[in-house]
Design a protein around this motif. Structure first.
Motif, PDB file in Angstrom:
ATOM      1  N   UNK A  52      31.709   3.246 -24.241  1.00 28.03           N
ATOM      2  CA  UNK A  52      32.155   1.975 -24.802  1.00 28.03           C
ATOM      3  C   UNK A  52      31.901   1.806 -26.289  1.00 28.03           C
ATOM      4  N   UNK A  53      31.443   2.867 -26.950  1.00 29.43           N
ATOM      5  CA  UNK A  53      31.207   2.800 -28.388  1.00 29.43           C
ATOM      6  C   UNK A  53      32.488   3.135 -29.149  1.00 29.43           C
ATOM      7  N   UNK A  54      32.699   2.453 -30.252  1.00 34.72           N
ATOM      8  CA  UNK A  54      33.838   2.760 -31.104  1.00 34.72           C
ATOM      9  C   UNK A  54      33.652   4.145 -31.714  1.00 34.72           C
ATOM     10  N   UNK A  55      34.733   4.870 -31.874  1.00 38.66           N
ATOM     11  CA  UNK A  55      34.683   6.249 -32.345  1.00 38.66           C
ATOM     12  C   UNK A  55      34.899   6.310 -33.849  1.00 38.66           C
ATOM     13  N   UNK A  56      34.096   7.109 -34.524  1.00 36.45           N
ATOM     14  CA  UNK A  56      34.266   7.338 -35.955  1.00 36.45           C
ATOM     15  C   UNK A  56      35.258   8.484 -36.142  1.00 36.45           C
TER      16      UNK A  56
END
Length: 67
Positions: free
Chosen positions: A36-40
């Protein structure tokens, strides 16, 4: 040309790599990994100078620079 490669499943979107990039090429993509973390991601691979600052700042060893 050097380019950063991200292990997106390990990324926690701490943004330390974004702050470390001297060319300001990294940003949050708006996509999310399985946790659920935004991707860099790199917004311009051709402008990467291969300095490895982003990889050295990442606490989770998410980034590798390929030359």
């Amino acid at each position: 040309m050097p380019r950063p490669v991200f292990n997106i499943e390990k990324c926690k979107a701490c943004e330390m790599c974004i702050q470390a990039c001297p060319k300001k090429l990294l940003e949050l993509s708006g996509s999310f990994n399985k946790k659920g973390y935004s991707i860099v991601h790199c917004n311009d691979d051709n402008s990467c100078i291969g300095c490895t600052l982003c990889a050295r700042m990442c606490p989770d060893a998410v980034i590798e620079i390929y030359k």
